[in-house]
Design a protein around this motif. Sequence first.
Motif, PDB file in Angstrom:
ATOM      1  N   LEU A  83      18.663  37.923 110.997  1.00  0.00           N
ATOM      2  CA  LEU A  83      17.311  37.638 110.273  1.00  0.00           C
ATOM      3  C   LEU A  83      16.999  38.451 109.030  1.00  0.00           C
ATOM      4  N   GLU A  84      17.249  39.874 109.174  1.00  0.00           N
ATOM      5  CA  GLU A  84      16.876  40.742 108.554  1.00  0.00           C
ATOM      6  C   GLU A  84      17.850  40.764 107.196  1.00  0.00           C
ATOM      7  N   ALA A  85      18.858  40.377 107.458  1.00  0.00           N
ATOM      8  CA  ALA A  85      20.005  40.330 106.402  1.00  0.00           C
ATOM      9  C   ALA A  85      19.508  39.023 105.489  1.00  0.00           C
ATOM     10  N   TYR A  86      18.876  38.288 106.003  1.00  0.00           N
ATOM     11  CA  TYR A  86      18.656  37.024 105.379  1.00  0.00           C
ATOM     12  C   TYR A  86      17.321  37.430 104.448  1.00  0.00           C
ATOM     13  N   PHE A  87      16.564  38.231 105.019  1.00  0.00           N
ATOM     14  CA  PHE A  87      15.493  38.544 104.258  1.00  0.00           C
ATOM     15  C   PHE A  87      15.911  39.434 103.080  1.00  0.00           C
ATOM     16  N   GLU A  88      16.767  40.590 103.353  1.00  0.00           N
ATOM     17  CA  GLU A  88      17.495  41.413 102.338  1.00  0.00           C
ATOM     18  C   GLU A  88      17.921  40.394 101.141  1.00  0.00           C
ATOM     19  N   MET A  89      18.533  39.355 101.530  1.00  0.00           N
ATOM     20  CA  MET A  89      19.244  38.576 100.376  1.00  0.00           C
ATOM     21  C   MET A  89      18.167  38.149  99.529  1.00  0.00           C
ATOM     22  N   THR A  90      17.137  37.704 100.212  1.00  0.00           N
ATOM     23  CA  THR A  90      15.931  37.118  99.694  1.00  0.00           C
ATOM     24  C   THR A  90      15.506  38.001  98.577  1.00  0.00           C
ATOM     25  N   GLU A  91      15.202  39.313  98.919  1.00  0.00           N
ATOM     26  CA  GLU A  91      14.568  40.294  98.293  1.00  0.00           C
ATOM     27  C   GLU A  91      15.624  40.678  96.971  1.00  0.00           C
ATOM     28  N   ASN A  92      16.667  40.622  97.043  1.00  0.00           N
ATOM     29  CA  ASN A  92      17.658  40.693  96.095  1.00  0.00           C
ATOM     30  C   ASN A  92      17.485  39.845  95.039  1.00  0.00           C
ATOM     31  N   ILE A  93      17.135  38.554  95.484  1.00  0.00           N
ATOM     32  CA  ILE A  93      17.014  37.574  94.415  1.00  0.00           C
ATOM     33  C   ILE A  93      15.866  37.961  93.450  1.00  0.00           C
ATOM     34  N   ILE A  94      14.777  38.213  93.841  1.00  0.00           N
ATOM     35  CA  ILE A  94      13.454  38.619  93.117  1.00  0.00           C
ATOM     36  C   ILE A  94      13.879  39.952  92.326  1.00  0.00           C
ATOM     37  N   SER A  95      14.745  40.702  92.646  1.00  0.00           N
ATOM     38  CA  SER A  95      14.919  42.033  92.074  1.00  0.00           C
ATOM     39  C   SER A  95      15.159  41.785  90.698  1.00  0.00           C
ATOM     40  N   SER A  96      15.734  40.608  90.065  1.00  0.00           N
ATOM     41  CA  SER A  96      16.012  40.557  89.052  1.00  0.00           C
ATOM     42  C   SER A  96      14.573  39.777  88.135  1.00  0.00           C
ATOM     43  N   THR A  97      13.502  39.872  88.862  1.00  0.00           N
ATOM     44  CA  THR A  97      12.261  39.677  88.572  1.00  0.00           C
ATOM     45  C   THR A  97      12.043  38.193  87.934  1.00  0.00           C
ATOM     46  N   THR A  98      13.011  37.732  87.185  1.00  0.00           N
ATOM     47  CA  THR A  98      12.620  36.203  86.767  1.00  0.00           C
ATOM     48  C   THR A  98      13.431  35.179  87.698  1.00  0.00           C
ATOM     49  N   ASN A  99      14.166  35.652  88.530  1.00  0.00           N
ATOM     50  CA  ASN A  99      14.792  34.603  89.393  1.00  0.00           C
ATOM     51  C   ASN A  99      14.156  34.244  90.638  1.00  0.00           C
ATOM     52  N   ILE A 100      14.081  32.874  90.973  1.00  0.00           N
ATOM     53  CA  ILE A 100      13.638  32.305  92.118  1.00  0.00           C
ATOM     54  C   ILE A 100      14.785  31.619  92.743  1.00  0.00           C
ATOM     55  N   CYS A 101      14.674  31.147  94.073  1.00  0.00           N
ATOM     56  CA  CYS A 101      15.782  30.353  94.841  1.00  0.00           C
ATOM     57  C   CYS A 101      16.025  29.222  94.329  1.00  0.00           C
ATOM     58  N   VAL A 102      17.294  28.635  94.435  1.00  0.00           N
ATOM     59  CA  VAL A 102      17.531  27.457  94.116  1.00  0.00           C
ATOM     60  C   VAL A 102      16.907  26.295  94.865  1.00  0.00           C
ATOM     61  N   TYR A 103      16.547  26.543  96.376  1.00  0.00           N
ATOM     62  CA  TYR A 103      15.772  25.535  97.011  1.00  0.00           C
ATOM     63  C   TYR A 103      14.339  25.300  96.201  1.00  0.00           C
ATOM     64  N   GLY A 104      13.803  26.269  95.884  1.00  0.00           N
ATOM     65  CA  GLY A 104      12.440  26.267  95.337  1.00  0.00           C
ATOM     66  C   GLY A 104      12.571  25.332  93.855  1.00  0.00           C
ATOM     67  N   VAL A 105      13.529  25.796  93.046  1.00  0.00           N
ATOM     68  CA  VAL A 105      13.576  24.904  91.830  1.00  0.00           C
ATOM     69  C   VAL A 105      13.772  23.656  91.887  1.00  0.00           C
ATOM     70  N   MET A 106      14.926  23.403  92.970  1.00  0.00           N
ATOM     71  CA  MET A 106      15.428  21.941  93.029  1.00  0.00           C
ATOM     72  C   MET A 106      14.510  21.179  93.772  1.00  0.00           C
ATOM     73  N   GLY A 107      13.571  21.687  94.813  1.00  0.00           N
ATOM     74  CA  GLY A 107      12.565  21.188  95.391  1.00  0.00           C
ATOM     75  C   GLY A 107      11.484  20.705  94.757  1.00  0.00           C
ATOM     76  N   THR A 108      11.249  21.456  93.673  1.00  0.00           N
ATOM     77  CA  THR A 108      10.108  21.000  92.691  1.00  0.00           C
ATOM     78  C   THR A 108      10.844  19.994  91.537  1.00  0.00           C
ATOM     79  N   GLU A 109      11.829  20.120  91.085  1.00  0.00           N
ATOM     80  CA  GLU A 109      12.194  19.019  89.925  1.00  0.00           C
ATOM     81  C   GLU A 109      12.994  17.878  90.877  1.00  0.00           C
ATOM     82  N   PHE A 110      12.808  17.982  92.007  1.00  0.00           N
ATOM     83  CA  PHE A 110      13.591  16.950  92.747  1.00  0.00           C
ATOM     84  C   PHE A 110      13.862  15.491  92.307  1.00  0.00           C
ATOM     85  N   TRP A 111      12.406  14.967  91.605  1.00  0.00           N
ATOM     86  CA  TRP A 111      12.239  13.394  91.292  1.00  0.00           C
ATOM     87  C   TRP A 111      12.805  13.332  89.979  1.00  0.00           C
ATOM     88  N   THR A 112      13.240  14.563  89.254  1.00  0.00           N
ATOM     89  CA  THR A 112      13.595  14.361  88.016  1.00  0.00           C
ATOM     90  C   THR A 112      15.216  14.392  88.107  1.00  0.00           C
TER      91      THR A 112
END
Lengths: 193, 193
Positions: A83-112
């Motif tokens: 679980l901690e490894a999973y959290f750490e991976m998550t934090e690495n995503i945001i460290s590039s400041t403009t990035n978010i996760c693929v799940y969020g992007v595609m979850g939002t754009e889903f119907w397009t």
Amino acid sequence: MMMATASKTRTKILDVAEDMLRTRGFNAFSYQDISEQVGIRKASIHYHFPTKEDLGLALLERFGADVKNWASGVVEKSPTEQLEAYFEMTENIISSTTNICVYGVMGTEFWTLPEAMQEAFKKFQRRRDRWLAKILEEGRAQGVFKEVGTPEDQATLIAAAIQGGLQIARSSGEPDRLKSVLRQVRESVLVDS
Amino acid sequence: MMMATASKTRTKILDVAEDMLRTRGFNAFSYQDISEQVGIRKASIHYHFPTKEDLGLALLERFGADVKNWASGVVEKSPTEQLEAYFEMTENIISSTTNICVYGVMGTEFWTLPEAMQEAFKKFQRRRDRWLAKILEEGRAQGVFKEVGTPEDQATLIAAAIQGGLQIARSSGEPDRLKSVLRQVRESVLVDS
DNA sequence: GTCTATAGCGGGATAGAC
DNA sequence: GTCTATCCCGCTATAGAC
């Protein structure tokens, strides 16, 4: 197992596309954008990925492989460590400041998205949720995780919180707000935290 | 207080635009799409909203007013009731199956939005977070909410979980997964739940 | 306030030379 | 595999009649 040929150009295209997918979304980058960063003409990209849908599916396929890879790298660890490894991976995503996760992007754009991408994304998402639920079950069995609702419900909460937390962190301009989310999730899961 | 003129056509345009914003995102609907549903030509829409940025800002302004309105309608209730009212409103969003919340959409599309919209969205988002944190503080003071981390952290968790939960619920094709999230949030907040 | 007409751009995609 | 050239489309936006 069949493996798509991974030429250097093809890989570079996927790298650039992945980065833009994460910062802008699937519909908000173009073959032109890719061509500028890769250094070839946009027509050449169609050689590797005839349609944008092909490109999107290739991205999802690679995400699936990456996740699988990552998971097999931590599979020997304890539930808490996983679980901690999973959290750490998550934090690495945001460290590039403009990035978010693929799940969020595609979850939002889903119907397009093209139908094939919707289906691929559903499966991709389901794998994450099952993985999380399994970790939670193991931790409960070992007595290190709290028993709060079903593991499935809790897995959904964690996935949702991280997904939303990444979005809030980057759009509020306060990247540390992801840490707030992770702190809260940790407290809700771990025994005597 | 200055009030933008709310002609019938203008309102209808905003209604249609809001619906498409929620299902497809800001970049994925066009003046053409609006015109078909409103029943006027797309050039006429430019009379009401010269640029798409103007339309986006008007949407954000109306969201702000709606939220304020909603909040003042429940302000007399107890913290627990206010939180439940908030959950209920969230569930109403998903009931139209294809909709998700504005926070999630704009949080994802953030870096593709005009600067003025980014700023407006930040303020809009901040109001929600402060509102949530205030409710949590009141509930703690009255002894009906658990003391788990700071109210700010907990507010961020709740906002993130609901935002992500709506996305998961709709893109997985299992709308009930929002209920899972709400159940978990309830358990993490309410005393003796 | 709404219309027709059109400008101007950028998107995805294809043909065919090299 | 990469190039140039081009097609067709839909987008935002504007001009000007009614």
